[in-house]
Write a protein that holds these residues in place. Structure first.
Motif, short mmCIF file in Angstrom:
data_model
loop_
_atom_site.label_atom_id
_atom_site.label_comp_id
_atom_site.label_asym_id
_atom_site.label_seq_id
_atom_site.Cartn_x
_atom_site.Cartn_y
_atom_site.Cartn_z
N ASP A 148 56.10 37.61 46.78
CA ASP A 148 55.56 38.96 46.65
C ASP A 148 54.46 39.00 45.60
OD1 ASP A 148 57.16 40.05 48.61
OD2 ASP A 148 58.66 40.84 47.22
N SER A 149 54.69 38.32 44.48
CA SER A 149 53.70 38.27 43.41
C SER A 149 52.42 37.60 43.91
CB SER A 149 54.28 37.52 42.22
OG SER A 149 53.31 37.35 41.22
N ARG A 150 52.57 36.52 44.64
CA ARG A 150 51.39 35.82 45.17
C ARG A 150 50.65 36.69 46.17
NH1 ARG A 150 54.25 29.99 46.20
NH2 ARG A 150 54.41 29.39 44.01
N PHE A 151 51.39 37.36 47.05
CA PHE A 151 50.75 38.24 48.03
C PHE A 151 50.02 39.39 47.34
CE2 PHE A 151 53.91 36.69 51.35
CZ PHE A 151 52.97 35.89 51.98
N ASP A 152 50.60 39.92 46.27
CA ASP A 152 49.94 41.00 45.52
C ASP A 152 48.62 40.51 44.92
OD1 ASP A 152 51.95 42.78 46.13
OD2 ASP A 152 53.01 42.53 44.21
N ARG A 153 48.64 39.30 44.34
CA ARG A 153 47.41 38.75 43.77
C ARG A 153 46.36 38.51 44.84
NH1 ARG A 153 51.04 35.26 40.74
NH2 ARG A 153 50.37 33.56 42.08
N ILE A 154 46.78 37.98 45.99
CA ILE A 154 45.84 37.75 47.09
C ILE A 154 45.26 39.07 47.59
CG2 ILE A 154 45.68 36.99 49.50
CD1 ILE A 154 47.71 34.79 48.77
N GLU A 155 46.11 40.07 47.72
CA GLU A 155 45.64 41.38 48.18
C GLU A 155 44.63 41.98 47.21
OE1 GLU A 155 47.66 45.69 49.07
OE2 GLU A 155 48.76 43.90 49.71
N ASN A 156 44.90 41.85 45.91
CA ASN A 156 43.95 42.35 44.91
C ASN A 156 42.61 41.63 45.01
OD1 ASN A 156 45.77 44.19 43.87
ND2 ASN A 156 46.49 42.82 42.27
N ARG A 157 42.66 40.32 45.20
CA ARG A 157 41.41 39.56 45.34
C ARG A 157 40.65 39.98 46.58
NH1 ARG A 157 43.72 33.59 43.79
NH2 ARG A 157 43.99 33.99 41.57
N LEU A 158 41.35 40.18 47.68
CA LEU A 158 40.69 40.61 48.91
C LEU A 158 40.04 41.99 48.75
CD1 LEU A 158 43.19 39.41 51.67
CD2 LEU A 158 40.93 38.49 51.17
N GLU A 159 40.73 42.89 48.05
CA GLU A 159 40.16 44.21 47.81
C GLU A 159 38.89 44.10 46.97
OE1 GLU A 159 43.31 46.51 46.07
OE2 GLU A 159 44.36 46.72 47.99
N ARG A 160 38.93 43.25 45.93
CA ARG A 160 37.72 43.05 45.11
C ARG A 160 36.59 42.46 45.92
NH1 ARG A 160 41.21 40.98 40.77
NH2 ARG A 160 40.64 38.93 41.52
#
Length: 98
Positions: free
Chosen positions: A56-68
Motif C-alpha cells: 500500500d505504501s509503495r502504491f501510494d508513492r507511485i500514485e503521488n509520482r504519477l500525479e506529479r
C-alpha cells in the motif's frame, strides 16, 4: 460367530475407538486457539498484513509520482500550445462565419 471371535472383534473395535479418540484429542490440541495450527495461521496473517501494508505504501508513492508527472505534463503541454500559437499566429486567426 463364536464367543472367541466376538471377543476378538470387540477388542479390535475398542482399540480402533481408543486410537480414534487419541487422534481427535491431538487434533483438538493442534486446532485450539493456542494450538500449533492456529499459531501458524496467526503468524502467516501477520506476515501477509505487513506485506500488504508495504505494498500500500509503495502504491501510494507511485500514485503521488504519477500525479506529479501528470501535472508537469499538463504544464508543459500548456506552454507548448502558447509557444506554438505565438510562433504560428494560429491563435489570432478569424473564425469562419459560414
Amino acid at each position: 460367530m463364536n464367543e472367541k471371535e466376538q471377543n476378538k472383534y470387540i477388542n479390535q473395535l475398542r482399540r480402533q475407538l481408543a486410537n480414534a479418540v487419541e487422534r481427535i484429542k491431538i487434533l483438538e490440541l493442534d486446532l485450539e486457539p493456542d494450538g500449533r495450527i492456529s499459531e501458524a495461521f496467526s503468524a502467516l496473517e501477520e506476515h501477509m498484513d505487513s506485506r500488504f501494508d508495504q505494498m500500500d505504501s509503495r502504491f501510494d508513492r507511485i500514485e503521488n509520482r504519477l500525479e506529479r508527472m501528470e501535472h508537469q505534463f499538463n504544464r508543459l503541454q500548456g506552454k507548448m500550445e502558447v509557444m506554438l500559437e505565438s510562433i504560428t499566429g494560429l491563435g489570432d486567426l478569424p473564425e469562419d462565419e459560414t
